[in-house]
Design an enzyme around this catalytic site. Sequence first.
Site, PDB file in Angstrom:
ATOM      1  N   GLY A 188      13.346   5.028   4.868  1.00 13.98           N
ATOM      2  CA  GLY A 188      12.062   5.380   4.257  1.00 13.98           C
ATOM      3  C   GLY A 188      11.084   5.893   5.297  1.00 13.98           C
ATOM      4  N   ALA A 189      10.777   7.193   5.231  1.00 15.03           N
ATOM      5  CA  ALA A 189       9.757   7.753   6.143  1.00 15.03           C
ATOM      6  C   ALA A 189       8.452   7.874   5.376  1.00 15.03           C
ATOM      7  CB  ALA A 189      10.204   9.109   6.682  1.00 15.03           C
ATOM      8  N   ILE A 192       4.732   2.930   5.719  1.00 16.62           N
ATOM      9  CA  ILE A 192       5.155   1.823   6.585  1.00 16.62           C
ATOM     10  C   ILE A 192       6.149   2.321   7.636  1.00 16.62           C
ATOM     11  CG2 ILE A 192       6.488  -0.343   6.630  1.00 16.62           C
ATOM     12  CD1 ILE A 192       5.114  -1.132   4.046  1.00 16.62           C
ATOM     13  N   VAL A 277      11.018   1.076   1.715  1.00 18.57           N
ATOM     14  CA  VAL A 277      11.209   2.046   0.630  1.00 18.57           C
ATOM     15  C   VAL A 277      10.203   1.854  -0.511  1.00 18.57           C
ATOM     16  CG1 VAL A 277      13.657   2.402   1.119  1.00 18.57           C
ATOM     17  CG2 VAL A 277      12.973   0.555  -0.427  1.00 18.57           C
ATOM     18  N   ARG A 279       6.946  -0.742  -2.470  1.00 16.03           N
ATOM     19  CA  ARG A 279       6.641  -2.121  -2.839  1.00 16.03           C
ATOM     20  C   ARG A 279       6.574  -2.231  -4.360  1.00 16.03           C
ATOM     21  NH1 ARG A 279       4.807  -5.280   1.214  1.00 16.03           N
ATOM     22  NH2 ARG A 279       3.468  -6.521  -0.157  1.00 16.03           N
ATOM     23  N   HIS A 452     -23.594  16.179  17.784  1.00 17.28           N
ATOM     24  CA  HIS A 452     -22.740  16.904  18.718  1.00 17.28           C
ATOM     25  C   HIS A 452     -22.670  16.150  20.036  1.00 17.28           C
ATOM     26  CE1 HIS A 452     -20.872  20.215  20.863  1.00 17.28           C
ATOM     27  NE2 HIS A 452     -21.773  20.031  21.815  1.00 17.28           N
TER      28      HIS A 452
HETATM   29  P1  FAD Z   1      -1.919  -9.056  -1.797  1.00 16.31           P
HETATM   30  O1  FAD Z   1      -2.633  -8.739  -0.554  1.00 16.31           O
HETATM   31  O2  FAD Z   1      -0.461  -8.861  -1.848  1.00 16.31           O
HETATM   32  O3  FAD Z   1      -2.266 -10.582  -2.120  1.00 16.31           O
HETATM   33  C1  FAD Z   1      -1.702 -11.267  -3.166  1.00 16.31           C
HETATM   34  C2  FAD Z   1      -1.756 -12.757  -2.884  1.00 16.31           C
HETATM   35  O4  FAD Z   1      -1.383 -13.452  -4.070  1.00 16.31           O
HETATM   36  C3  FAD Z   1      -0.777 -13.197  -1.810  1.00 16.31           C
HETATM   37  O5  FAD Z   1      -1.416 -14.095  -0.941  1.00 16.31           O
HETATM   38  C4  FAD Z   1       0.315 -13.930  -2.594  1.00 16.31           C
HETATM   39  O6  FAD Z   1       0.910 -14.975  -1.856  1.00 16.31           O
HETATM   40  C5  FAD Z   1      -0.501 -14.503  -3.740  1.00 16.31           C
HETATM   41  N1  FAD Z   1       0.282 -14.810  -4.935  1.00 16.31           N
HETATM   42  C6  FAD Z   1       1.236 -14.065  -5.537  1.00 16.31           C
HETATM   43  N2  FAD Z   1       1.673 -14.672  -6.664  1.00 16.31           N
HETATM   44  C7  FAD Z   1       0.978 -15.832  -6.761  1.00 16.31           C
HETATM   45  C8  FAD Z   1       0.954 -16.880  -7.698  1.00 16.31           C
HETATM   46  N3  FAD Z   1       1.721 -16.855  -8.803  1.00 16.31           N
HETATM   47  N4  FAD Z   1       0.145 -17.920  -7.473  1.00 16.31           N
HETATM   48  C9  FAD Z   1      -0.657 -17.956  -6.383  1.00 16.31           C
HETATM   49  N5  FAD Z   1      -0.700 -16.972  -5.479  1.00 16.31           N
HETATM   50  C10 FAD Z   1       0.099 -15.931  -5.671  1.00 16.31           C
HETATM   51  N6  FAD Z   1      -3.401  -1.083   2.768  1.00 16.31           N
HETATM   52  C11 FAD Z   1      -4.483  -0.446   3.265  1.00 16.31           C
HETATM   53  O7  FAD Z   1      -5.417  -0.160   2.521  1.00 16.31           O
HETATM   54  N7  FAD Z   1      -4.561  -0.120   4.586  1.00 16.31           N
HETATM   55  C12 FAD Z   1      -3.570  -0.413   5.452  1.00 16.31           C
HETATM   56  O8  FAD Z   1      -3.674  -0.104   6.641  1.00 16.31           O
HETATM   57  C13 FAD Z   1      -2.421  -1.082   4.964  1.00 16.31           C
HETATM   58  N8  FAD Z   1      -1.406  -1.404   5.780  1.00 16.31           N
HETATM   59  C14 FAD Z   1      -0.330  -2.094   5.292  1.00 16.31           C
HETATM   60  C15 FAD Z   1       0.710  -2.388   6.160  1.00 16.31           C
HETATM   61  C16 FAD Z   1       1.826  -3.068   5.702  1.00 16.31           C
HETATM   62  C17 FAD Z   1       2.941  -3.406   6.653  1.00 16.31           C
HETATM   63  C18 FAD Z   1       1.878  -3.466   4.336  1.00 16.31           C
HETATM   64  C19 FAD Z   1       3.057  -4.248   3.831  1.00 16.31           C
HETATM   65  C20 FAD Z   1       0.858  -3.172   3.458  1.00 16.31           C
HETATM   66  C21 FAD Z   1      -0.257  -2.459   3.925  1.00 16.31           C
HETATM   67  N9  FAD Z   1      -1.304  -2.093   3.092  1.00 16.31           N
HETATM   68  C22 FAD Z   1      -2.387  -1.418   3.583  1.00 16.31           C
HETATM   69  C23 FAD Z   1      -1.291  -2.434   1.654  1.00 16.31           C
HETATM   70  C24 FAD Z   1      -2.191  -3.660   1.387  1.00 16.31           C
HETATM   71  O9  FAD Z   1      -1.724  -4.741   2.164  1.00 16.31           O
HETATM   72  C25 FAD Z   1      -2.174  -3.995  -0.082  1.00 16.31           C
HETATM   73  O10 FAD Z   1      -2.547  -2.864  -0.837  1.00 16.31           O
HETATM   74  C26 FAD Z   1      -3.156  -5.121  -0.391  1.00 16.31           C
HETATM   75  O11 FAD Z   1      -2.858  -6.269   0.366  1.00 16.31           O
HETATM   76  C27 FAD Z   1      -3.145  -5.450  -1.875  1.00 16.31           C
HETATM   77  O12 FAD Z   1      -4.038  -6.477  -2.118  1.00 16.31           O
HETATM   78  P2  FAD Z   1      -3.853  -7.469  -3.341  1.00 16.31           P
HETATM   79  O13 FAD Z   1      -5.010  -8.409  -3.276  1.00 16.31           O
HETATM   80  O14 FAD Z   1      -3.623  -6.715  -4.572  1.00 16.31           O
HETATM   81  O15 FAD Z   1      -2.499  -8.268  -3.053  1.00 16.31           O
HETATM   82  P1  NAD Z   2       6.031   4.529   0.578  1.00 16.22           P
HETATM   83  O1  NAD Z   2       6.095   4.776  -0.873  1.00 16.22           O
HETATM   84  O2  NAD Z   2       4.852   4.993   1.337  1.00 16.22           O
HETATM   85  O3  NAD Z   2       7.309   5.142   1.300  1.00 16.22           O
HETATM   86  C1  NAD Z   2       8.614   4.815   0.932  1.00 16.22           C
HETATM   87  C2  NAD Z   2       9.511   5.972   1.313  1.00 16.22           C
HETATM   88  O4  NAD Z   2      10.841   5.548   1.180  1.00 16.22           O
HETATM   89  C3  NAD Z   2       9.324   7.188   0.420  1.00 16.22           C
HETATM   90  O5  NAD Z   2       9.116   8.334   1.211  1.00 16.22           O
HETATM   91  C4  NAD Z   2      10.615   7.245  -0.374  1.00 16.22           C
HETATM   92  O6  NAD Z   2      11.005   8.550  -0.685  1.00 16.22           O
HETATM   93  C5  NAD Z   2      11.581   6.596   0.599  1.00 16.22           C
HETATM   94  N1  NAD Z   2      12.757   6.005  -0.029  1.00 16.22           N
HETATM   95  C6  NAD Z   2      12.825   5.267  -1.167  1.00 16.22           C
HETATM   96  N2  NAD Z   2      14.096   4.858  -1.381  1.00 16.22           N
HETATM   97  C7  NAD Z   2      14.852   5.342  -0.362  1.00 16.22           C
HETATM   98  C8  NAD Z   2      16.235   5.251  -0.014  1.00 16.22           C
HETATM   99  N3  NAD Z   2      17.087   4.567  -0.751  1.00 16.22           N
HETATM  100  N4  NAD Z   2      16.650   5.883   1.103  1.00 16.22           N
HETATM  101  C9  NAD Z   2      15.783   6.573   1.892  1.00 16.22           C
HETATM  102  N5  NAD Z   2      14.472   6.692   1.596  1.00 16.22           N
HETATM  103  C10 NAD Z   2      14.003   6.076   0.496  1.00 16.22           C
HETATM  104  O7  NAD Z   2       6.243   2.952   0.728  1.00 16.22           O
HETATM  105  P2  NAD Z   2       6.149   2.032   2.018  1.00 16.22           P
HETATM  106  O8  NAD Z   2       6.132   2.827   3.253  1.00 16.22           O
HETATM  107  O9  NAD Z   2       7.195   0.984   1.828  1.00 16.22           O
HETATM  108  O10 NAD Z   2       4.746   1.361   1.815  1.00 16.22           O
HETATM  109  C11 NAD Z   2       4.438   0.686   0.602  1.00 16.22           C
HETATM  110  C12 NAD Z   2       3.009   0.844   0.269  1.00 16.22           C
HETATM  111  O11 NAD Z   2       2.210  -0.005   1.076  1.00 16.22           O
HETATM  112  C13 NAD Z   2       2.442   2.230   0.521  1.00 16.22           C
HETATM  113  O12 NAD Z   2       2.742   3.118  -0.514  1.00 16.22           O
HETATM  114  C14 NAD Z   2       0.991   1.959   0.597  1.00 16.22           C
HETATM  115  O13 NAD Z   2       0.466   1.882  -0.689  1.00 16.22           O
HETATM  116  C15 NAD Z   2       0.951   0.594   1.273  1.00 16.22           C
HETATM  117  N6  NAD Z   2       0.677   0.772   2.714  1.00 16.22           N
HETATM  118  C16 NAD Z   2      -0.467   1.386   3.089  1.00 16.22           C
HETATM  119  C17 NAD Z   2      -0.729   1.588   4.412  1.00 16.22           C
HETATM  120  C18 NAD Z   2      -1.981   2.296   4.805  1.00 16.22           C
HETATM  121  O14 NAD Z   2      -2.863   2.406   3.967  1.00 16.22           O
HETATM  122  N7  NAD Z   2      -2.109   2.782   6.028  1.00 16.22           N
HETATM  123  C19 NAD Z   2       0.169   1.166   5.380  1.00 16.22           C
HETATM  124  C20 NAD Z   2       1.333   0.554   4.963  1.00 16.22           C
HETATM  125  C21 NAD Z   2       1.581   0.346   3.621  1.00 16.22           C
END
Ligand code: FAD
Ligand code: NAD
Length: 477
Positions: A188-189, A192, A277, A279, A452
């Site tokens: 997945g490019a 993430i 790939v 979420r 600037h």
């Molecule tokens: P979450 O942050 O997922 O929080 C949900 C919470 O609910 C968790 O603590 C979970 O444990 C809890 N929960 C789940 N089910 C239950 C239950 N039944 N009872 C009690 N608790 C429960 N987004 C950005 O905008 N900028 C970024 O730079 C960015 N970088 C990211 C990097 C990575 C590696 C990843 C994985 C994600 C990134 N994201 C980024 C995406 C961002 O993290 C999510 O969009 C955001 O956290 C979503 O917020 P949320 O509150 O909907 O859910």
């Molecule tokens: P993504 O949707 O950004 O990228 C997943 C990639 O995997 C896609 O390009 C897709 O075509 C590819 N893919 C899917 N199945 C595949 C397969 N079988 N083989 C090869 N490629 C495949 O998802 P992500 O990178 O996992 O991140 C999840 C989400 O988390 C993002 O969409 C974003 O909403 C959030 N996130 C945000 C940030 C940020 O805001 N900077 C950073 C990290 C994550």
Amino acid sequence: MEQEYEVVVIGGGPGGYVAAIRCAQLGLKTACIDAWRNAQGRPALGGTCLNVGCIPSKALLHSSELYHQASTAFSAHGIQTGGLGIDLAVMQARKDKVVEQLTGGIEGLFKANGVTWLPGHGRLLEGTRVEFTPHEGEPRTLTPDHVILASGSRPLEIGLAPLDGGRIVDSTGALGFREVPRRLGIIGAGIIGLELGSVWNRLGSQVVLLEAQEQFLPMVDGEVGRQALKILGQQGLDIRLGARVLGSELADGEVRVSYQQEGEERSLAVDRLVVAVGRRANTEGLVAEEAGLVLDERGGVVVDDCCATNIPQVYAVGDLVRGPMLAHKASEEGMAVAECIATGKPHGVRLDTVPSVIYTEPEIAWVGATEQQLKSLGTPYRAGSFPLAANGRALAMQVKHGLAKVLAHAETDEILGVHVLGPGASEIIAEAVLAMEFAASSEDLARTIHAHPTLAEALHEAALAVDGRAIHRVNRR
Ligand code: FAD
Ligand code: NAD
């Protein structure tokens, strides 16, 4: 008996904790149930974003960029370094400290605002009744007037590369490597893949990304995507497009991935493999069947423009519902729902002005439509772009690539999309979001005085270029 809570929020990520704080600010008795436990087994607020998402990834991106700069860019500034090395344990400990500080900060905000934190599992029963099961203890039923579901999302898994917790990991595993993998594969490019691929590439891994789609970052403006692909490739990220994974196996201490590309079967051997790939919404165990909550075909919760579900007084926000999976979008929805509950006056969140940022170097940031989207919709538009190489501040910073681009309606001049590739793009895009919120025209942006020398002047020049009157480059008419 006095009602314990007026609002119960399930999930303490950026959607849930912000909703809970805003509810409490508005005078509602609020509890937030959250199931997260950190690596030490302690309950921690902040959800994915603070614990294993936005914050730890940005901490490692920053550390690795400093190392990369020190090893490749300092000498051009006349700065000499000797014996440069990496202490990954220190780097990881710094990242963990940032996470701890921020998650602890949310705990403090809950206390200060009077939100009750209930560590454990929450489940929606019939109506607005919620079952709360503490981490240690018996379940009990809460009877609030309103429920906000904010349980977020989790990584998608694929059967062709099952996680084994060591060699084949998801993003959480890839944030926690204790040694720099010599060869790192990423399936997945997407966002993430590129961010974590950049971290480990800068620290010395040979990184190969296998991307199923033929087009690189299809959601990004084509011109920006093409430039980004070239720059990231020059940095050493080996991005293989149109690569369909066929299977993987663990053998002799390595991971072997077979994939198909250009009609040929190929293989890749790596020391660690990251599956990135996408979420999916976290609905497992969230809702009892008798609740009757309507989900969509992707397993997310169906909501209207104001985040109301099909059940009266039950709302859902963040990654759990439609729209981009971004922390700031989740928080804004949390805030809007809290205000709706407190005032009875619903207001939605505009999804068309949610900014997106990919924190690679250079950063890729955008808001609104891409040029290819406008073309396919048949919307008449004018485009103006400006290369960072012609921006004074960028030159002073040794920046050689990147651009700012403004797309405006050809008749009304309203800004329809803004795209920035370059350092600081994540900050510059905020100006474009504000402009679009106010329905600004490219002329408005062009008449706005920018300090600037700043990188934001590139955005100003791009707005001028919409009308063919950029100053610091020759305009194309
Ligand atoms: P979450 O942050 O997922 O929080 C949900 C919470 O609910 C968790 O603590 C979970 O444990 C809890 N929960 C789940 N089910 C239950 C239950 N039944 N009872 C009690 N608790 C429960 N987004 C950005 O905008 N900028 C970024 O730079 C960015 N970088 C990211 C990097 C990575 C590696 C990843 C994985 C994600 C990134 N994201 C980024 C995406 C961002 O993290 C999510 O969009 C955001 O956290 C979503 O917020 P949320 O509150 O909907 O859910
Ligand atoms: P993504 O949707 O950004 O990228 C997943 C990639 O995997 C896609 O390009 C897709 O075509 C590819 N893919 C899917 N199945 C595949 C397969 N079988 N083989 C090869 N490629 C495949 O998802 P992500 O990178 O996992 O991140 C999840 C989400 O988390 C993002 O969409 C974003 O909403 C959030 N996130 C945000 C940030 C940020 O805001 N900077 C950073 C990290 C994550």
